[in-house]
Each structure stands twice: as C-alpha cells, then as structure tokens.
Motif scaffolding. Structure first.
Motif, PDB file in Angstrom:
ATOM      1  N   PRO A   1       0.821  -1.219   0.000  1.00 35.53           N
ATOM      2  CA  PRO A   1       0.000   0.000   0.000  1.00 35.53           C
ATOM      3  C   PRO A   1       0.857   1.272   0.000  1.00 35.53           C
ATOM      4  CG  PRO A   1      -0.529  -1.437   1.877  1.00 35.53           C
ATOM      5  CD  PRO A   1       0.617  -2.059   1.171  1.00 35.53           C
ATOM      6  N   ALA A   2       2.102   1.152   0.458  1.00 39.98           N
ATOM      7  CA  ALA A   2       2.973   2.326   0.540  1.00 39.98           C
ATOM      8  C   ALA A   2       3.453   2.796  -0.841  1.00 39.98           C
ATOM      9  CB  ALA A   2       4.172   2.025   1.439  1.00 39.98           C
ATOM     10  N   SER A   3       3.203   1.985  -1.893  1.00 40.44           N
ATOM     11  CA  SER A   3       3.683   2.377  -3.221  1.00 40.44           C
ATOM     12  C   SER A   3       2.695   3.302  -3.937  1.00 40.44           C
ATOM     13  CB  SER A   3       3.963   1.141  -4.085  1.00 40.44           C
ATOM     14  OG  SER A   3       2.752   0.462  -4.371  1.00 40.44           O
ATOM     15  N   PHE A   4       1.580   3.627  -3.286  1.00 38.03           N
ATOM     16  CA  PHE A   4       0.618   4.565  -3.846  1.00 38.03           C
ATOM     17  C   PHE A   4      -0.002   5.412  -2.754  1.00 38.03           C
ATOM     18  CE2 PHE A   4      -3.550   5.997  -5.133  1.00 38.03           C
ATOM     19  CZ  PHE A   4      -3.271   6.581  -6.341  1.00 38.03           C
ATOM     20  N   PRO A   5      -0.123   6.734  -2.934  1.00 39.33           N
ATOM     21  CA  PRO A   5       0.398   7.444  -4.094  1.00 39.33           C
ATOM     22  C   PRO A   5       1.916   7.593  -4.010  1.00 39.33           C
ATOM     23  CG  PRO A   5      -0.437   9.016  -2.496  1.00 39.33           C
ATOM     24  CD  PRO A   5      -0.701   7.644  -1.947  1.00 39.33           C
ATOM     25  N   LEU A   6       2.529   7.853  -5.148  1.00 39.72           N
ATOM     26  CA  LEU A   6       3.931   8.244  -5.142  1.00 39.72           C
ATOM     27  C   LEU A   6       3.988   9.672  -4.597  1.00 39.72           C
ATOM     28  CD1 LEU A   6       4.810   6.860  -8.675  1.00 39.72           C
ATOM     29  CD2 LEU A   6       5.463   5.859  -6.484  1.00 39.72           C
ATOM     30  N   HIS A   7       5.132  10.030  -4.040  1.00 41.91           N
ATOM     31  CA  HIS A   7       5.222  11.333  -3.379  1.00 41.91           C
ATOM     32  C   HIS A   7       6.026  12.322  -4.198  1.00 41.91           C
ATOM     33  CE1 HIS A   7       3.419   9.520   0.141  1.00 41.91           C
ATOM     34  NE2 HIS A   7       4.181   8.464  -0.111  1.00 41.91           N
ATOM     35  N   PHE A   8       5.421  13.489  -4.435  1.00 45.22           N
ATOM     36  CA  PHE A   8       6.127  14.541  -5.169  1.00 45.22           C
ATOM     37  C   PHE A   8       7.213  15.158  -4.292  1.00 45.22           C
ATOM     38  CE2 PHE A   8       2.127  14.575  -7.634  1.00 45.22           C
ATOM     39  CZ  PHE A   8       2.658  14.517  -8.920  1.00 45.22           C
ATOM     40  N   ARG A   9       8.404  15.357  -4.903  1.00 42.97           N
ATOM     41  CA  ARG A   9       9.489  16.059  -4.226  1.00 42.97           C
ATOM     42  C   ARG A   9      10.044  17.121  -5.172  1.00 42.97           C
ATOM     43  NH1 ARG A   9       7.798  13.736  -0.404  1.00 42.97           N
ATOM     44  NH2 ARG A   9       8.659  11.950   0.710  1.00 42.97           N
ATOM     45  N   ASP A  10      10.440  18.244  -4.604  1.00 43.03           N
ATOM     46  CA  ASP A  10      11.066  19.330  -5.384  1.00 43.03           C
ATOM     47  C   ASP A  10      10.270  19.657  -6.647  1.00 43.03           C
ATOM     48  OD1 ASP A  10      13.115  18.931  -3.521  1.00 43.03           O
ATOM     49  OD2 ASP A  10      14.157  17.536  -4.868  1.00 43.03           O
ATOM     50  N   ALA A  11       8.958  19.680  -6.522  1.00 41.37           N
ATOM     51  CA  ALA A  11       8.131  19.858  -7.725  1.00 41.37           C
ATOM     52  C   ALA A  11       8.072  21.319  -8.162  1.00 41.37           C
ATOM     53  CB  ALA A  11       6.729  19.332  -7.463  1.00 41.37           C
ATOM     54  N   GLU A  12       8.252  21.510  -9.438  1.00 41.82           N
ATOM     55  CA  GLU A  12       8.121  22.833 -10.048  1.00 41.82           C
ATOM     56  C   GLU A  12       6.781  22.850 -10.773  1.00 41.82           C
ATOM     57  OE1 GLU A  12      10.542  24.576 -13.555  1.00 41.82           O
ATOM     58  OE2 GLU A  12      11.917  24.196 -11.877  1.00 41.82           O
ATOM     59  N   LEU A  13       5.862  23.669 -10.282  1.00 40.68           N
ATOM     60  CA  LEU A  13       4.499  23.629 -10.806  1.00 40.68           C
ATOM     61  C   LEU A  13       4.240  24.748 -11.800  1.00 40.68           C
ATOM     62  CD1 LEU A  13       2.477  22.992  -7.519  1.00 40.68           C
ATOM     63  CD2 LEU A  13       3.504  21.329  -9.065  1.00 40.68           C
TER      64      LEU A  13
END
Lengths: 126, 270
Positions: free
Chosen positions: A20-32
C-alpha cells in the motif's frame, strides 16, 4: 504532466505493487505551472469517481495546496461549482514540469523532466 | 473518413513513422462496428449513478509519433460516444513522449472546435506522456482501454530496453556516427520483436489481466501473420474466467506476408 496523472501511477518495481505504501507516489522538489483550460463541470463530475481521494489529499498537501475536502464530493456537492472549479484547477490545470516522484515503499525516485516522468528502471531493479 | 492527426512536427530519427499498421489501428477503432461496441461499453448517459459513467482511462503503450492516441483523443465522440476520456501515452523513448503530447493536443484542437452547432461542445483533455516499460508504471486495474501496436517483426535479437539516464545526454555534441548508431537503436525498439516477433507482446499479454479495469477494461493489440494470431487468441481464451479474444480489424490480403490483424481482448462477465 497534469496532476491527475499521478492518480494512475505507481512504483514500477515489481515487488512494490502489492505494498500500500507504493501509492500514491510522493512529489518532491516539484516545479508547478498553472495552464489554463476551459472549465467543464460535467467532465469533472465524471472524473471524480476515478480519483482515489485519500491519495489526492496527500498529493495536494505535499504540493502545498490548500486543504481539499475531507471526503470525496458526492450528491449535491457535485453540483457545487466552487468545489468543481477547485478540482478542475488541481487535477487538470496544475502541471508538474520538473521534480521527482518517490515510492513510499522502496524509496526509488522517478525524475520528471519537461513534464515527462521517467519510469524506466536501472537494471538492478528490473 | 476521419482525418489522420498531423505529425509534421515529429522528427522520425528515433520515432516510428505512421505506416500501414498505424492506419489499421485508426480504421479499426473508428469502424462503425467497433465504435458502436465501445460506445455501448462506455455509455456516458447511463441513468444509474454507477461506475460506468466514470471517465475511461485510455492508455496507449509505445505511442511513437502519437498518431493513434491523438486520433482516438480527437475523435473520442465518434469512438466512445463521449469526450471526457482520459488519454495517457507511454513510450520508452523520451522524444516519442514529447511528440505524442504535441500530436494529441494539436489533433484535439483541430477536431474539437468551439462549434455551437455541435451537440457536444466538451473538449477532450490529454493527460500526459510517461516514459516507462509497457504497463509497469500503471496502477493495477486502472486501465479501461489499452492499445498496443507492438514491435512485431521477428528478429534474431530483442533490443535491450533503454537505460534510465541515456536519454538525458545532449545530442548536439554527438558525432555523426554516434548519432546514427543511437537513432538506429531507438528505431529498432519500434519494430524488432525478437522470437516470432512476440517477445515484447508476450510480456504485455501477461500484464493485461492485472492492468485492465475489472468490469469494463478492454485491450487492442496488433499482430502480423508471423506472430500466429490464431494461436495467441486461443491462448488468451485459455486464461479462462471469461477472457475473450476476437479479430476486429485486418489489413486484407494485399499486404502479402505482413498481413496485419487487430485483436480485441476483454473479459465477459457473467
């Protein structure tokens, strides 16, 4: 990459699928980037059933968006233009141009470049 | 005939140029019989507020130029009877990912104009392109429509998959011969299918039951005669549990030894 895409993505490592820990993936250093798009309320109404709400809460929080509803909107809430507009902005207008998606299970990082996430694996993980 | 999406922006150095197989895909999905089948399966006007009104996720693996996915996105009303489909493109080649994004967005813009006279003035939204090996990056059970025009040509060796970082290098400093070698490698990924042309397709077939959405998922896979599609269909039916496989499009005899078919794979629920 539109934020809604992450609703359908998981870690490419075989051993992580069942975790279950594989979803969701976690955004890091995201440029939006916000790319405006015609608001289509019916469209959003049909997208809502596809969304894993808990995962969206986590992603919105990690990307620094204001808190979204505690529960998936239903019934009259789906007629509330304000709610639909916020979802439209978050799911369809929000693009992640650069950054990383990381797996909560194995810690692997997937790079996002020019809006394209790279899920190819190094040979030792294939 | 519905127009073919424009791919004039695509450089075919490393990307498969739309060919007979691509066009067979377009013609099959837009055929009256297949469109009717898909429209019924993904009926957007269902009166019961169940799962069937939810937007279908439409995924193409190995998009190349994006001509197939762009066509499906732009003509979603004809093919699915609804415009709120969610098209997602996957390819191992970064250039193909970028090309597909542009092909799809252009095709949607071209076909779905603000025409007041149209009954449906909604516009389809292209989600994203993702670099990945087949369906490895997708959540299990999430795909409603899967399309795959595989590397189906029998070849002595199956080309290796690209490494994670090799597409991050700058091409401009490359010698002519190095670029030629690199381009040839990426093109080989688009057609070379290894033994019987089936090595990549076999891997995809294994993924299908896990990828397709329970209840309404369907996959379309292209085969050439040397892939022995009749045997493949038998194999799929032997999965049991209601799995079906049927030829829904073919290129006829004129294509000679490379006779192509498109097989629809789905599960009949009791």
């Amino acid at each position: 990459m539109k934020l809604i895409t992450a609703n359908f993505l998981t870690c490419a490592v075989k051993g992580c699928k069942a975790s279950p820990a594989s979803f969701p993936l976690h955004f890091r250093d995201a440029e939006l980037e916000l790319q405006e798009l015609d608001f289509q309320p019916d469209f959003i109404r049909n997208i809502v059933p596809r969304i894993d709400w808990h995962a969206l809460q986590i992603m919105a929080n990690e990307l620094g968006f204001p808190k979204i509803l505690d529960k998936k909107p239903e019934g009259d809430e789906l007629k509330d233009e304000q709610i639909l507009k916020e979802l439209h902005r978050l799911l369809l207008e929000t693009h992640i141009n650069e950054g990383k998606l990381t797996c909560g299970n194995c810690g692997h990082e997937y790079l996002i470049k020019e809006g394209i996430a790279n899920f190819l694996l190094p040979s030792h993980l294939v | 005939m519905l127009p073919t999406p424009c791919t004039s922006h695509v450089s075919f150095d490393t990307i498969y140029e739309p060919s007979e197989d691509s066009y067979l895909f377009l013609d099959t999905l837009a055929s009256p019989s297949e469109s009717a089948w898909l429209t019924q399966r993904f009926n957007a006007t269902s009166s019961s507020p169940n799962q069937s009104t939810a937007s279908p996720l439409v995924v193409e693996l190995g998009t190349g130029s994006g001509v197939v996915l762009g066509f499906v996105a732009a003509n979603s009303q004809v093919i699915f009877g609804r415009r709120d489909i969610l098209p997602l493109g996957i390819d191992v080649n970064r250039n193909a990912c970028i090309a597909t994004r542009e092909t799809a967005n252009k095709a949607i813009k071209e076909r779905q104009t603000d025409n007041e006279s149209e009954a449906n003035c909604q516009k389809t939204v292209y989600l994203s392109s993702v670099m990945a090996d087949l369906g490895s990056s997708l959540r299990p059970g999430s795909v409603d429509v899967l399309m795959f025009n595989p590397p189906y040509v029998p070849s002595e060796d199956l080309p290796r998959l690209p490494s994670v970082t090799e597409q991050d290098v700058d091409e401009s400093g490359m010698s002519r011969s190095a670029k030629f070698e690199r381009d040839s490698y990426f093109l080989s990924l688009t057609y070379a299918g290894g033994r019987d042309g089936m090595e990549t397709t076999d891997r995809l077939l294994e993924e299908i039951p896990g990828l397709l959405a329970p209840g309404r998922g369907v996959a379309y896979v292209l085969f050439c005669a040397q892939n022995r599609p009749q045997e493949v269909k038998e194999r799929i039916r032997a999965w049991g549990d209601g799995w079906q496989a049927a030829t829904v499009g073919n290129s006829g005899q004129q294509a000679g030894w490379e006779k192509l078919v498109i097989v629809r794979i789905w599960k009949e629920t009791a």
